[in-house]
Design a protein around this motif. Structure first.
Motif, mmCIF file in Angstrom:
data_model
loop_
_atom_site.group_PDB
_atom_site.id
_atom_site.type_symbol
_atom_site.label_atom_id
_atom_site.label_comp_id
_atom_site.label_asym_id
_atom_site.label_seq_id
_atom_site.Cartn_x
_atom_site.Cartn_y
_atom_site.Cartn_z
ATOM 1 N N GLU A 554 41.196 43.527 49.107
ATOM 2 C CA GLU A 554 39.947 44.458 49.436
ATOM 3 C C GLU A 554 38.679 44.139 49.134
ATOM 4 O OE1 GLU A 554 41.858 48.012 47.860
ATOM 5 O OE2 GLU A 554 43.735 48.043 49.655
ATOM 6 N N ILE A 555 38.839 43.559 47.671
ATOM 7 C CA ILE A 555 37.425 43.172 47.159
ATOM 8 C C ILE A 555 36.798 42.430 47.753
ATOM 9 C CG2 ILE A 555 36.304 42.537 44.805
ATOM 10 C CD1 ILE A 555 38.576 43.948 43.394
ATOM 11 N N VAL A 556 37.565 41.136 47.996
ATOM 12 C CA VAL A 556 36.788 40.248 48.669
ATOM 13 C C VAL A 556 36.376 40.631 50.089
ATOM 14 C CG1 VAL A 556 37.489 37.629 49.745
ATOM 15 C CG2 VAL A 556 38.018 38.397 47.388
ATOM 16 N N THR A 557 37.096 41.284 50.857
ATOM 17 C CA THR A 557 36.576 41.848 52.084
ATOM 18 C C THR A 557 35.420 42.399 52.202
ATOM 19 O OG1 THR A 557 38.835 42.101 52.625
ATOM 20 C CG2 THR A 557 37.369 43.181 54.023
ATOM 21 N N SER A 558 35.250 43.519 51.189
ATOM 22 C CA SER A 558 34.016 44.175 51.044
ATOM 23 C C SER A 558 32.832 43.292 50.604
ATOM 24 C CB SER A 558 33.999 45.366 49.822
ATOM 25 O OG SER A 558 34.293 44.750 48.664
ATOM 26 N N ILE A 559 32.964 42.290 49.715
ATOM 27 C CA ILE A 559 31.761 41.325 49.345
ATOM 28 C C ILE A 559 31.471 40.433 50.564
ATOM 29 C CG2 ILE A 559 31.320 39.528 47.749
ATOM 30 C CD1 ILE A 559 33.263 40.655 45.741
#
Length: 1029
Positions: A554-559
């Motif tokens: 989820e974090i990587v997707t937002s970045i």
């Protein structure tokens, strides 16, 4: 083997010598005794110990002045006897101790007597040997309160020698002897370890000496570096062993509040110390001052063994005195973490070992006082970090960052207590942002361009290699690469132990806040994600729970969404335009026409770039930002591993866009990111990666082509796919190619350059995927009409790297054409035309065949090449020089693909010849030279091009004005190429062997040609073969 094995024999031999020494105390008698002792066995010597010691002790006790040489000989003889025997009586031990110590006594001063260095060294060695020769019980009985005065004298004597002497040997010997006296030596001569009661007894006794010992050793340690590292190392060991023994928490816990009255006289009782709480507090405060001074001096010592001894000091004091020396914990921990990244591998290894040991024993996390001290230190460091990063030199920054890294390692999960403070988080983040600022003044970053389209520079096996190396970058505030590695480790530890959601949100706000912070924030975000995944992180706290894969995704997707957004992904990296007109093209230099890059073009026309012309620094900054974001995508792939496949639909398309970028640094970064994706997601190569994901890539291309103004880089994706794939891609891209051609027709005046690049990649791929197996020797060698055509086969074969061998059919064809050429030269054109008409008669059709003649459907690659060649015919006269050059290359590839389908090739070749003739006769020299390689019609070339070319390359043509229109001075560099070889182009285009004219060597002996070339030699002699000049 000893001569005297029994006490009787030894006594008989030693008695005369001992009697003589007792009567006359001389050096010769002492040396004679020692020589006799060499022949006595140890067992016999043990039996006769006191008898032998008597004359030696008597010599020392004799009143009156004595020669130093005599005292030295006696002490050396005593040392020899004691080294071979054991002292079994407490009284003897005490008397010998006093007698040997008195050898250096000076009644006039409190300092050691001014004697020779040899005597001092002998006394030190004698004391050390005496203490080692005593039995365990006798030795422990020696350390009773009554011995304090004599023991204190010996300790003071040794401290003075260690501090005042100039001889390194005496200094080190005195320090080692002091360790022996304090029962802290490393030797194995002591028979057994001490129990708790014995340790308490010795601790009470030695506590009286602690102030003097600690201050004297601190002066030695903080003294001149020139005294040698060995002295400082011995002093450090003596200091921490003494302090850790006297201030040990285990001993102090058993100390009663009421001091017991010792059974000694009053003067001796006054020397005794009661280690109660008040004494411990006062002593701890004073020791803290000394420890700070020692750490400040030693932590930067140039010799690695001194720094290694400092680590041992920290370990001993923190493990054994964590309660009593709690005030010193801050400086001690600071010293330890400051050596985490020491330049010496031995120091690094020992420091890491101690840190891991502390983590296992929960020395810091389990000790609330230590944890609070570390947290406070981290608070203080975070507060001063921006100032330190801007004011210190590289070495100072390295020490400060090493300290920060050590604090993070020791605190582990407790680092969140600091990060939860908004003020400290802001100060920490601003310091990292500040120190990571890049130097964006280097013009080479903007100048380095990718001019040659082709497959990405990655090998087939590169996908199986570890992570791609990071691009070298230059920072504004430091040049030492070790600092960047430290900063990476700091960010990774923050991501590993800290609240990753809090950190990501905070640095994403900084990323959006200002362009100045964007590159640094992106670098930090990349390392935070890598740290959260546990990549390259040394976990000292085994109970720490890492971030789950779902949360990390989820974090990587937002970045990724932020990185690939329109305003952060499509930045101005060069001043390049698709709308450069003919006037601007002609006004630019030829060098710029070839290498137009950062300084020769204009901003691309879509809304995000509708700004004033960017500066070199801004373009440099944009290039680095894109490279850092691409590098981050590679890091994210490693962080997620196989789970990154779920994000390929959003990540791979933008990366392919940048892989086709003309900026070299961006293209390399995108290629490295793709290789990282291959390595982590299980793809064998870039081709495998593209083929496996080509379906949704093609779908994205098709959708974006419909909104080209919003997605102007779409052709680059298709171009990269074509260069790095195989024939299995063709069925998927066939429809997209038609969309590309339709879009080209629609946006011809705006996007021609990018689409020509796609067409070039497409035709190059088709030529590679579908080679012509029927006639490899005649690539680009077919003519529009068989009569009068004789195109060169050698140049075509050389372009494909094939070997062309002459066959009987070739020779026959050459002779027939030779005769035809001779007829043409003699003026027999009518026969030639009749023959051509006869050959061009259509074949007779069978009248019985009533059905229509239906041609089989063309292969896909042939249909594509036909459509592309039709567009190229119209684009040959484009006003943009670069487009014309590229179209000529595409036209060449079209001929290669269509050479086996003459029904499609020949009509198109006929249509392409007029604009090609114009390129040969009235265009830029670069275009002329490029057009010479396109061999379409020999007969038309002879009648249309060669006369003009001969005239324009005749000597003196430049001065006569017979040159190209719009000629500039700088373009004369291309003219000599044609003037040195006036018929080279004709030879390349017309015949495998040209014919020589007496007036113009290399020119066909035809009247029209010779007249156009200004030759006055006439038709010339019979034809003969000649090669190109």
């Amino acid at each position: 083997m000893a001569v005297f094995d029994t006490p009787e024999e030894a006594f008989g031999a030693l008695r005369p010598v001992c009697v003589q020494l007792t009567k006359t105390q001389t050096v010769e008698n002492v040396e004679h005794l020692q020589a006799q002792l060499q022949a006595v066995s140890d067992s016999a010597l043990q039996e006769l110990q006191q008898y032998i010691l008597f004359p030696l002790r008597f010599t020392l006790k004799t009143p009156g002045p004595k020669r130093e040489r005599l005292i030295q000989s006696v002490v050396e003889c005593l040392t020899f006897v004691l080294s071979s025997t054991c002292v079994k009586e407490q009284v003897l031990l005490q008397e010998l101790f006093s007698e040997i110590s008195a050898c250096l006594y000076s009644p006039k001063s409190q300092k050691p007597a001014a004697v020779s260095e040899e005597l001092k060294l002998a006394v030190i060695q004698g004391l050390s040997t005496l203490m080692h020769s005593a039995y365990g019980d006798i030795l422990l009985a020696f350390y009773e309160p009554s011995i304090l005065p004599r023991l204190g004298f010996a300790v003071s004597l040794l401290l003075d020698l260690a501090e005042q002497e100039k001889s390194k040997q005496i200094k080190i010997a005195a320090l080692k002897c002091l360790q022996v006296l304090l029962f802290q030596c490393d030797c194995q001569d002591h028979p057994r370890s001490l129990d708790e009661l014995e340790q308490k007894q010795l601790g009470d006794l030695f506590a009286s000496f602690l102030p003097g010992i600690s201050m004297a050793l601190a002066r030695v340690i903080t003294g001149d570096f020139k005294q040698g590292h060995g002295i400082i190392v011995s002093s450090l060991k003596t200091f921490y062993k003494t302090v850790s023994f006297i201030m040990a928490d285990e001993q102090l816990e058993r100390i009663s509040k009421v001091q017991p009255k010792p059974a000694v006289e009053h003067r001796v009782a006054e020397l005794m110390v009661h280690r109660e709480a008040k004494w411990v507090k006062n002593t701890s405060d004073k020791l803290t001052i000394l420890i700070k001074k020692i750490i400040e001096c030693v932590s930067g010592h140039p010799h690695w063994k001194v720094r290694l001894a400092l680590i041992e000091l920290v370990e001993a004091l923190l493990l054994k005195c964590s309660q009593s020396l709690v005030g010193s914990a801050g400086p001690l921990l600071k010293a330890l973490v400051g050596l985490v990244n020491d330049e010496s591998p031995e120091v690094q290894a020992q420091c890491s070992k101690v840190l891991r040991h502390f983590a296992d024993q929960k020395v810091v996390v389990g000790n609330r006082a230590f944890a609070d001290i570390l947290s406070e230190n981290l608070h203080s460091l975070a507060t001063s970090l921006p100032r330190l990063m801007s004011s210190q030199d590289d070495q100072g920054k390295f020490s400060t960052l090493s300290l920060l890294l050590g604090y993070l390692k020791l605190l582990g999960p407790r680092v969140n207590f600091v990060l939860n403070s908004v003020t400290h988080l802001q100060r920490l983040s601003k310091a990292l942002i500040q120190v990571l600022e890049l130097d964006v003044t280097d013009i080479k970053v903007v100048e380095e361009r990718c001019w040659n389209s082709g497959p990405l520079g990655a090998s087939e096996t590169a996908a199986t290699q570890p992570r791609s190396p990071m691009q070298r970058r230059y920072f504004r505030f430091f040049t030492d690469e070790r600092l960047f590695l430290l900063l990476q480790q700091v960010c990774q530890l923050l991501g590993f132990y800290g609240d990753v959601y809090l950190l990501i949100d905070h640095f994403m706000e900084l990323y959006r806040e200002s362009v100045v912070y964007r590159k640094q924030a992106a670098m930090i975000l990349n390392e935070l994600v890598a740290g959260a995944a546990g990549l390259e992180v040394e976990n000292l706290h085994e109970n720490h729970i890492k971030t789950s894969t779902e949360e990390l995704r989820e974090i990587v997707t937002s970045i990724l969404e932020e990185y690939t957004s329109q305003e952060n992904w499509y930045l101005t990296t060069c001043i390049e335009s698709e709308e450069v007109g003919e006037e601007l093209t002609m006004k630019q230099s030829g060098l710029q026409a070839i290498t137009s890059g950062a300084h020769t073009c204009q901003v691309t026309s879509f809304p995000a770039f509708s700004k004033p012309s960017p500066t070199i620094c801004s373009m440099n900054s944009n290039i680095w930002q894109i490279c850092i974001q691409l590098e981050g995508i590679g890091r994210f792939a490693y962080a997620l591993g196989k789970d990154f496949r779920l994000l390929l639909m959003t990540a791979l398309y933008p990366v392919l866009e940048k892989a086709g970028d003309q900026t070299l640094l961006i293209s390399q970064a995108a290629t490295s990111a793709m290789m990282d994706i291959c390595h982590t997601c299980g793809y064998y190569s870039l081709q495998h990666l593209i083929n496996q994901n080509s379906d949704y890539l093609v779908n994205g291309i098709s959708l974006n082509l419909r909104h080209l103004s919003l997605h102007p880089h779409t052709p680059k994706v298709l171009e990269v796919m074509l260069w790095n794939s195989d024939a299995s891609l063709l069925p998927l891209v066939a429809d997209v190619v038609q969309d590309v051609l339709a879009t080209l027709d629609q946006f011809y005046d705006k996007r021609a350059a990018s689409f020509v690049g796609v067409l070039h990649a497409l035709l190059a791929a088709l030529a590679q995927w579908f080679p012509d197996t029927d006639d490899l020797r005649q690539l680009q060698g077919e003519s529009a009409g068989e009569a009068g055509s004789h195109l060169s086969q050698r140049p075509a074969a050389s372009e494909k790297g094939l070997e062309n061998t002459t066959t009987a059919e070739d020779m026959e064809l050459f002779l027939l054409n030779y005769l035809k050429e001779k007829d043409v030269a003699d003026g027999n054109v009518s026969d030639f035309d009749n023959e051509e008409e006869e050959q061009s008669d259509p074949p007779k059709v069978d009248e019985s065949d009533t059905g229509p003649d239906v041609e089989p459907p063309l292969p896909v690659q042939i249909q594509i090449a036909t459509d592309v060649m039709e567009r190229c015919i119209h684009m040959l006269s484009d006003k943009n020089l670069k487009i014309r050059l590229k179209v000529l290359d595409v036209l060449n590839l079209c001929v290669v693909v269509l050479q086996s389908h003459k029904n499609q090739l020949l009509p198109l070749a006929h249509r392409a010849w007029p604009p090609l003739v114009h390129r040969l006769t009235n265009d830029d020299p670069l275009v002329v030279l490029r057009a010479f390689k396109k061999k379409l019609n020999y007969q038309t070339f002879l009648s249309s091009v060669l006369p003009w070319q001969c005239a324009v390359t005749r000597p003196g043509a430049v001065s006569a004005g017979l040159t190209y229109p719009r000629r500039q001075v700088w373009r004369l560099s291309e003219k000599p190429v044609l003037q040195r070889h006036p018929a080279k182009a004709g030879w390349l285009l017309s015949h495998p062997s040209s014919c020589q004219c007496p007036g113009w060597p290399g020119i066909l002996p035809h009247a029209g040609f010779q007249a156009a070339a200004g030759c006055s030699a006439g038709p010339g002699p019979p034809l003969r073969e000649t090669g190109p000049r």
